[in-house]
Motif scaffolding. Sequence first.
Motif, PDB file in Angstrom:
ATOM      1  N   ASN A 131       0.790  -1.228   0.000  1.00  0.00           N
ATOM      2  CA  ASN A 131       0.000   0.000   0.000  1.00  0.00           C
ATOM      3  C   ASN A 131       0.820   1.276   0.000  1.00  0.00           C
ATOM      4  O   ASN A 131       0.394   2.282  -0.554  1.00  0.00           O
ATOM      5  CB  ASN A 131      -0.916   0.031   1.238  1.00  0.00           C
ATOM      6  N   SER A 132       1.964   1.278   0.664  1.00  0.00           N
ATOM      7  CA  SER A 132       2.730   2.506   0.852  1.00  0.00           C
ATOM      8  C   SER A 132       4.212   2.226   0.723  1.00  0.00           C
ATOM      9  O   SER A 132       4.666   1.082   0.819  1.00  0.00           O
ATOM     10  CB  SER A 132       2.454   3.093   2.235  1.00  0.00           C
ATOM     11  N   GLY A 133       4.975   3.308   0.560  1.00  0.00           N
ATOM     12  CA  GLY A 133       6.415   3.158   0.460  1.00  0.00           C
ATOM     13  C   GLY A 133       7.035   2.539   1.695  1.00  0.00           C
ATOM     14  O   GLY A 133       7.900   1.671   1.600  1.00  0.00           O
ATOM     15  N   ALA A 134       6.597   2.995   2.864  1.00  0.00           N
ATOM     16  CA  ALA A 134       7.134   2.433   4.104  1.00  0.00           C
ATOM     17  C   ALA A 134       6.856   0.944   4.183  1.00  0.00           C
ATOM     18  O   ALA A 134       7.721   0.154   4.612  1.00  0.00           O
ATOM     19  CB  ALA A 134       6.530   3.151   5.307  1.00  0.00           C
ATOM     20  N   GLU A 135       5.668   0.541   3.773  1.00  0.00           N
ATOM     21  CA  GLU A 135       5.311  -0.880   3.809  1.00  0.00           C
ATOM     22  C   GLU A 135       6.198  -1.675   2.851  1.00  0.00           C
ATOM     23  O   GLU A 135       6.617  -2.800   3.159  1.00  0.00           O
ATOM     24  CB  GLU A 135       3.836  -1.039   3.437  1.00  0.00           C
ATOM     25  N   ALA A 136       6.513  -1.081   1.693  1.00  0.00           N
ATOM     26  CA  ALA A 136       7.393  -1.766   0.744  1.00  0.00           C
ATOM     27  C   ALA A 136       8.786  -1.947   1.329  1.00  0.00           C
ATOM     28  O   ALA A 136       9.378  -3.035   1.240  1.00  0.00           O
ATOM     29  CB  ALA A 136       7.454  -0.975  -0.563  1.00  0.00           C
ATOM     30  N   VAL A 137       9.324  -0.894   1.945  1.00  0.00           N
ATOM     31  CA  VAL A 137      10.665  -0.995   2.528  1.00  0.00           C
ATOM     32  C   VAL A 137      10.689  -2.033   3.643  1.00  0.00           C
ATOM     33  O   VAL A 137      11.610  -2.861   3.732  1.00  0.00           O
ATOM     34  CB  VAL A 137      11.131   0.376   3.049  1.00  0.00           C
ATOM     35  N   GLU A 138       9.673  -2.007   4.482  1.00  0.00           N
ATOM     36  CA  GLU A 138       9.624  -2.966   5.584  1.00  0.00           C
ATOM     37  C   GLU A 138       9.581  -4.400   5.057  1.00  0.00           C
ATOM     38  O   GLU A 138      10.249  -5.296   5.587  1.00  0.00           O
ATOM     39  CB  GLU A 138       8.401  -2.675   6.460  1.00  0.00           C
ATOM     40  N   GLY A 319       2.267 -17.144   2.471  1.00  0.00           N
ATOM     41  CA  GLY A 319       1.501 -16.475   3.511  1.00  0.00           C
ATOM     42  C   GLY A 319       2.303 -15.470   4.301  1.00  0.00           C
ATOM     43  O   GLY A 319       1.749 -14.706   5.098  1.00  0.00           O
ATOM     44  N   GLY A 320       3.626 -15.448   4.091  1.00  0.00           N
ATOM     45  CA  GLY A 320       4.477 -14.537   4.841  1.00  0.00           C
ATOM     46  C   GLY A 320       4.434 -13.104   4.346  1.00  0.00           C
ATOM     47  O   GLY A 320       4.822 -12.184   5.060  1.00  0.00           O
ATOM     48  N   LEU A 321       3.982 -12.903   3.106  1.00  0.00           N
ATOM     49  CA  LEU A 321       3.875 -11.569   2.539  1.00  0.00           C
ATOM     50  C   LEU A 321       2.415 -11.294   2.187  1.00  0.00           C
ATOM     51  O   LEU A 321       1.667 -12.214   1.879  1.00  0.00           O
ATOM     52  CB  LEU A 321       4.725 -11.439   1.266  1.00  0.00           C
ATOM     53  N   GLY A 322       2.049 -10.030   2.221  1.00  0.00           N
ATOM     54  CA  GLY A 322       0.693  -9.678   1.805  1.00  0.00           C
ATOM     55  C   GLY A 322       0.096  -8.618   2.692  1.00  0.00           C
ATOM     56  O   GLY A 322       0.794  -7.858   3.364  1.00  0.00           O
ATOM     57  N   GLY A 323      -1.225  -8.554   2.698  1.00  0.00           N
ATOM     58  CA  GLY A 323      -1.965  -7.539   3.438  1.00  0.00           C
ATOM     59  C   GLY A 323      -3.330  -7.390   2.804  1.00  0.00           C
ATOM     60  O   GLY A 323      -3.492  -7.607   1.596  1.00  0.00           O
ATOM     61  N   THR A 324      -4.301  -6.997   3.581  1.00  0.00           N
ATOM     62  CA  THR A 324      -5.678  -6.949   3.100  1.00  0.00           C
ATOM     63  C   THR A 324      -5.827  -6.151   1.817  1.00  0.00           C
ATOM     64  O   THR A 324      -6.492  -6.577   0.873  1.00  0.00           O
ATOM     65  CB  THR A 324      -6.593  -6.352   4.190  1.00  0.00           C
ATOM     66  N   TYR A 325      -5.235  -4.963   1.778  1.00  0.00           N
ATOM     67  CA  TYR A 325      -5.440  -4.077   0.634  1.00  0.00           C
ATOM     68  C   TYR A 325      -4.303  -4.118  -0.379  1.00  0.00           C
ATOM     69  O   TYR A 325      -4.377  -3.437  -1.415  1.00  0.00           O
ATOM     70  CB  TYR A 325      -5.613  -2.633   1.118  1.00  0.00           C
ATOM     71  N   GLY A 326      -3.238  -4.855  -0.100  1.00  0.00           N
ATOM     72  CA  GLY A 326      -2.070  -4.835  -0.969  1.00  0.00           C
ATOM     73  C   GLY A 326      -2.411  -5.196  -2.401  1.00  0.00           C
ATOM     74  O   GLY A 326      -2.972  -6.259  -2.666  1.00  0.00           O
ATOM     75  N   GLY A 327      -2.041  -4.306  -3.350  1.00  0.00           N
ATOM     76  CA  GLY A 327      -2.374  -4.554  -4.744  1.00  0.00           C
ATOM     77  C   GLY A 327      -3.860  -4.440  -5.021  1.00  0.00           C
ATOM     78  O   GLY A 327      -4.415  -5.195  -5.814  1.00  0.00           O
ATOM     79  N   ASN A 328      -4.512  -3.456  -4.394  1.00  0.00           N
ATOM     80  CA  ASN A 328      -5.938  -3.224  -4.623  1.00  0.00           C
ATOM     81  C   ASN A 328      -6.222  -3.123  -6.129  1.00  0.00           C
ATOM     82  O   ASN A 328      -5.459  -2.504  -6.871  1.00  0.00           O
ATOM     83  CB  ASN A 328      -6.359  -1.929  -3.918  1.00  0.00           C
ATOM     84  N   PRO A 329      -7.315  -3.725  -6.622  1.00  0.00           N
ATOM     85  CA  PRO A 329      -7.545  -3.765  -8.067  1.00  0.00           C
ATOM     86  C   PRO A 329      -7.699  -2.392  -8.724  1.00  0.00           C
ATOM     87  O   PRO A 329      -7.299  -2.215  -9.876  1.00  0.00           O
ATOM     88  CB  PRO A 329      -8.829  -4.598  -8.196  1.00  0.00           C
ATOM     89  N   VAL A 330      -8.288  -1.433  -8.016  1.00  0.00           N
ATOM     90  CA  VAL A 330      -8.432  -0.091  -8.595  1.00  0.00           C
ATOM     91  C   VAL A 330      -7.058   0.576  -8.701  1.00  0.00           C
ATOM     92  O   VAL A 330      -6.736   1.206  -9.708  1.00  0.00           O
ATOM     93  CB  VAL A 330      -9.406   0.763  -7.761  1.00  0.00           C
ATOM     94  N   ALA A 331      -6.247   0.422  -7.668  1.00  0.00           N
ATOM     95  CA  ALA A 331      -4.894   0.974  -7.706  1.00  0.00           C
ATOM     96  C   ALA A 331      -4.058   0.301  -8.789  1.00  0.00           C
ATOM     97  O   ALA A 331      -3.262   0.957  -9.473  1.00  0.00           O
ATOM     98  CB  ALA A 331      -4.227   0.828  -6.343  1.00  0.00           C
ATOM     99  N   CYS A 332      -4.224  -1.002  -8.963  1.00  0.00           N
ATOM    100  CA  CYS A 332      -3.493  -1.710 -10.017  1.00  0.00           C
ATOM    101  C   CYS A 332      -3.894  -1.209 -11.396  1.00  0.00           C
ATOM    102  O   CYS A 332      -3.048  -1.001 -12.272  1.00  0.00           O
ATOM    103  CB  CYS A 332      -3.739  -3.212  -9.914  1.00  0.00           C
ATOM    104  N   ALA A 333      -5.186  -0.991 -11.582  1.00  0.00           N
ATOM    105  CA  ALA A 333      -5.659  -0.448 -12.862  1.00  0.00           C
ATOM    106  C   ALA A 333      -5.058   0.926 -13.107  1.00  0.00           C
ATOM    107  O   ALA A 333      -4.622   1.248 -14.222  1.00  0.00           O
ATOM    108  CB  ALA A 333      -7.184  -0.385 -12.868  1.00  0.00           C
ATOM    109  N   ALA A 334      -5.022   1.748 -12.061  1.00  0.00           N
ATOM    110  CA  ALA A 334      -4.428   3.077 -12.186  1.00  0.00           C
ATOM    111  C   ALA A 334      -2.947   2.980 -12.538  1.00  0.00           C
ATOM    112  O   ALA A 334      -2.433   3.767 -13.348  1.00  0.00           O
ATOM    113  CB  ALA A 334      -4.624   3.848 -10.891  1.00  0.00           C
TER     114      ALA A 334
END
Length: 452
Positions: A131-138, A319-334
């Motif tokens: 979802n966010s840059g911080a989440e990607a770095v983590e 299962g070790g990576l992910g998150g409820t909203y990660g790669g949301n379909p609307v954001a992916c389309a954008a």
Amino acid sequence: MGASQPGGPSLPQERRLVTAIPGPKSVELMERRNKAVARGVSTTLPVFVTRSGGGVVEDVDGNSLIDFGSGIAVTSVGNSAEAVVRRATEQLQRFTHTCFMVTPYDSYVAVAEQLNELTPGDHEKRTALFNSGAEAVENAVKIARAYTKRTAVVVFDHGYHGRTNLTMALTAKNMPYKESFGPFAPEVYRVPVAYPFRWLTGAENCADEAAAAAIDAVTKQIGAHNVAAVVIEPILGEGGFIEPAKGFLPKIVEFCRENGIVFVADEIQTGFCRTGEWFACDDEGIVPDLITTAKGIAGGLPLAAVTGRAEIMDAAHAGGLGGTYGGNPVACAAALGAIETMRAHDLNGAAQRIGEVMKGRLNTIAEKNPAIGEVRGRGAMIAIELVKPGTKEPAADYAGAIAKACHAEGLLVLTAGTYGNVLRFLPPLVMPEHLLVEGLDILEKAIAQVTA
């Protein structure tokens, strides 16, 4: 680089001031905001936006401001770029969410494929979306630790990586990012970076000496065999748009390769044509093991990614990576719309042209004004470092006052830097050149007025 390009061309591409900045409606809304929103959420320029596109932001009072910020490098393709709006709207009409970890959808896969293709290196890659840059770095740190079975993480002076607990630990600057929020995650170590303007023995010695100092610190204080990852921004963003001296990054990469350390390039602010190349690493031919992206990836919608070598990315268990909203379909389309826009309109070329215009003009101003210690940056990621004339003493008061003067004249600019003395410029890559020049006119007058 004109109004015919995407990014809100129907919005008149002109600066227009009809009230003081902020205007009465914005002032009224700011009073409501202060009663409803937590104090810790700050505001750079208290004007409330109704429309934005191309190179302008329009507020509730009818003012149209020139945008040298792009939402901190997010709306590089412009705000409401046609392909972003079209693809996101189509997706909104189909479904907004299923959670990719539950029932997947093809746009996530398509974004991963694009990132695997566009990021540096021709090795086999994998991508995970967040979802966010911080989440990607983590998550990049998690992946590196899973792959290496090591724990230590090395970061650099002046670096910024986010506001979560781990990324606060990775971030160098205390105020406002870390003050009162500790304790922070352990096993994070900070080493010198090649900051040419402030290297004590001079810029010509900077790359070799800084690399030697960083490597020596890692070897003696941590032990290279204990380091999971080295994390660095190829151009340090919040730290002041510091471009490490040429040769420094290749030396760090070589050290990582020799010692089995995962080299992570944080391209959250520098990525997606911002520096005149797809990624800032491309400038010195650096191929990171992992690369983190966000900001400019999706034309304003929240999306982030970690992309890297397949064997490293696949080290995390299912299962070790992910998150409820990660790669949301609307954001992916954008994101697919944003990448379409970057390709179709050569936004790398547009960024290069912005850099030529800005650096040419700013260097001319700097020649006449000793308060400008350095003009630096690449593409549409440009900064000036302000100092007390005749010294290298940081002049944060100049930076703040110049920004305020620009805001009053309808030019949105941002400050940055470990010492708060840097003005950073991140115009949308679709900004018409006449607005770029007008913005530089306003900036030149503000600099002269404040530093007189």
